[in-house]
Design an enzyme around this catalytic site. Structure first.
Site, PDB file in Angstrom:
ATOM      1  N   ARG A   1       0.851  -1.193   0.000  1.00 14.49           N
ATOM      2  CA  ARG A   1       0.000   0.000   0.000  1.00 14.49           C
ATOM      3  C   ARG A   1       0.889   1.246   0.000  1.00 14.49           C
ATOM      4  O   ARG A   1       1.040   1.934   1.001  1.00 14.49           O
ATOM      5  CB  ARG A   1      -0.919  -0.020   1.217  1.00 14.49           C
TER       6      ARG A   1
ATOM      7  N   GLN B   1      -0.703   2.229  -6.182  1.00 15.20           N
ATOM      8  CA  GLN B   1      -2.160   2.335  -6.053  1.00 15.20           C
ATOM      9  C   GLN B   1      -2.880   1.823  -7.288  1.00 15.20           C
ATOM     10  O   GLN B   1      -3.924   1.166  -7.178  1.00 15.20           O
ATOM     11  CB  GLN B   1      -2.554   3.783  -5.773  1.00 15.20           C
TER      12      GLN B   1
ATOM     13  N   ASP C   1      -3.258  -2.044  -7.283  1.00 15.07           N
ATOM     14  CA  ASP C   1      -3.821  -2.643  -6.078  1.00 15.07           C
ATOM     15  C   ASP C   1      -5.170  -3.308  -6.372  1.00 15.07           C
ATOM     16  O   ASP C   1      -6.217  -2.651  -6.391  1.00 15.07           O
ATOM     17  CB  ASP C   1      -3.973  -1.553  -5.012  1.00 15.07           C
TER      18      ASP C   1
ATOM     19  N   SER D   1      -7.983  -3.063  -3.534  1.00  8.67           N
ATOM     20  CA  SER D   1      -8.728  -1.809  -3.494  1.00  8.67           C
ATOM     21  C   SER D   1      -9.742  -1.729  -4.629  1.00  8.67           C
ATOM     22  O   SER D   1     -10.899  -1.347  -4.420  1.00  8.67           O
ATOM     23  CB  SER D   1      -7.773  -0.616  -3.564  1.00  8.67           C
TER      24      SER D   1
ATOM     25  N   TYR E   1      -3.437   1.477   9.504  1.00 11.32           N
ATOM     26  CA  TYR E   1      -4.088   0.340  10.149  1.00 11.32           C
ATOM     27  C   TYR E   1      -3.976   0.468  11.664  1.00 11.32           C
ATOM     28  O   TYR E   1      -2.969   0.909  12.193  1.00 11.32           O
ATOM     29  CB  TYR E   1      -3.444  -0.975   9.685  1.00 11.32           C
TER      30      TYR E   1
END
Length: 374
Positions: free
Chosen positions: A121, A126, A129, A132, A229
């Site tokens: 990440r 991006q 990914d 996602s 996270y």
């Protein structure tokens, strides 16, 4: 350089790892693309569409023969890859923590397994990914499915016969899927609220017009790890959060749960006792049902009714929007390989940061540090 795209064989899997759009882009890089006949059938892509884009189509053997790279959604069994070049790359979803035998088989076969769900990440990754891109549409589909199952309207309606009250929708977990679920429920006219253990998500919830449900009178999260996270919560916070959520769930018509922990079973967010407090006819959609479930008693692809509440969740929610999820997954694949394309060599050369993160096997061995530490 030959890229092979196989027909998915996992039960319920309707997606395909390439589209005519990405086939054209790969061919522009100087590759050959072979697509197994029928690979795009469930995603509304015909063999002719792949052929018009420049791909060859044929049976499994001809598709895999001499392939340098194999693209998939779910990682294919090793037996399906007979004929690929030694050391061929296979980029797909491996679910490596649960599929250790499959990873070992790839190592034994001398194949290089690239686990797309291990994509780091980071900003430059991006566009690669897959978690996602797929979660975004999964959050959307979860709300639509719950709305279809719910026996009442979502928006408030003023009629000559009286007023229909807006449905109350609660989103638990505000990652990519949760944010899209909030946006979708809002577009449908529901009163939306949401919660997450990460305090940083409160602003995101409110920016979408939903009400943030957070504990405010006790010390909460001790710290937030890399990528936002959550790390650990105090016992006092856990107790206060459970009480707040229980009180809130009892007033809701729709609940969407989205919490997943990489490499571990999904955390239980809603207990049977909490379900019993909800109104008859309410609906819970458990997006984590395939990983053990966020809701006590939920079962993949099975409608469960407890205390008058309908509990549901598809084992593979993105597969229920195959055309769009395939298009996004295929672009993730192309963005990944093209970012490392060496024009002189005519093939991709992975760097350490991303290559080491997603590579599971190489040279006959399991090389992933994440798997070794699991």
């Amino acid at each position: 350089m030959k890229i092979a795209v196989l027909k998915e064989r996992s039960p319920g899997e309707t997606r395909v790892a390439a589209t005519p759009e990405t086939v054209k882009k790969f061919i522009a890089l100087g590759t050959q693309v072979a697509v197994e006949s029928g690979a795009g059938e469930h995603a509304s892509i015909s063999d002719d569409a792949f052929g018009d884009a420049g791909a060859t189509t044929g049976d499994l053997a001809s598709t895999v023969k001499d392939a340098d790279i194999v693209l998939g959604i779910q990682a294919p069994d090793v037996e399906l890859l007979n004929g690929a070049k030694p050391g061929a790359w296979v980029a797909a979803l491996f679910n490596p923590f649960q599929n250790g035998d499959l990873v070992e088989a790839y190592a034994k076969a001398g194949l290089e397994a690239l686990s797309m769900e291990f994509m780091p990440r980071i900003t430059r990754a991006q566009s690669m990914d897959v978690l996602s891109s797929q979660s975004n549409l999964a959050g959307y589909k979860a709300v639509l499915t719950a709305a279809d199952t719910y026996g009442r309207a979502f928006p408030m309606m003023m009629t000559a016969a009286g007023t229909v009250q807006a449905a109350k929708c609660f989103i638990m977990g505000v990652g990519v899927a949760g944010l899209q679920a909030i946006a979708t429920a809002r577009r449908l006219g529901a009163q939306v609220s949401a919660t997450d253990v990460r305090s940083a998500t409160k602003e995101q919830i409110e920016s979408l017009g939903a009400k943030a449900i957070f504990v405010t009178d006790v010390e909460g999260i001790e710290g937030e790890g890399a990528g936002g996270y959550a790390t650990e919560m105090s016992d006092e916070y856990k107790a206060a959060q459970a009480k707040l959520v229980s009180e809130h769930i009892a007033k809701q018509d729709i609940v969407i749960t989205t919490a997943l922990i990489p490499g571990r079973a999904a955390p239980v967010l809603i207990t049977d006792e909490q379900i019993a407090t909800m109104k008859p006819g309410s609906v819970i959609y458990d997006l984590a049902v395939a990983q053990g479930g966020n809701v006590e008693g939920s079962k993949p692809d099975d409608m469960v009714e407890r205390h008058g509440v309908k509990i549901m969740g598809y084992a593979n929610t993105p597969a229920h929007l195959a055309a769009d999820t395939s298009a996004l997954f295929a672009r993730n694949h192309f963005n990944f390989l093209s970012a490392f394309w060496d024009k002189e060599a005519g093939k991709p050369e992975l760097d350490e940061e991303i290559g080491d993160a997603i590579r599971l096997t190489k040279g006959g061995e399991v090389v992933s540090e994440r798997l070794k530490g699991a």
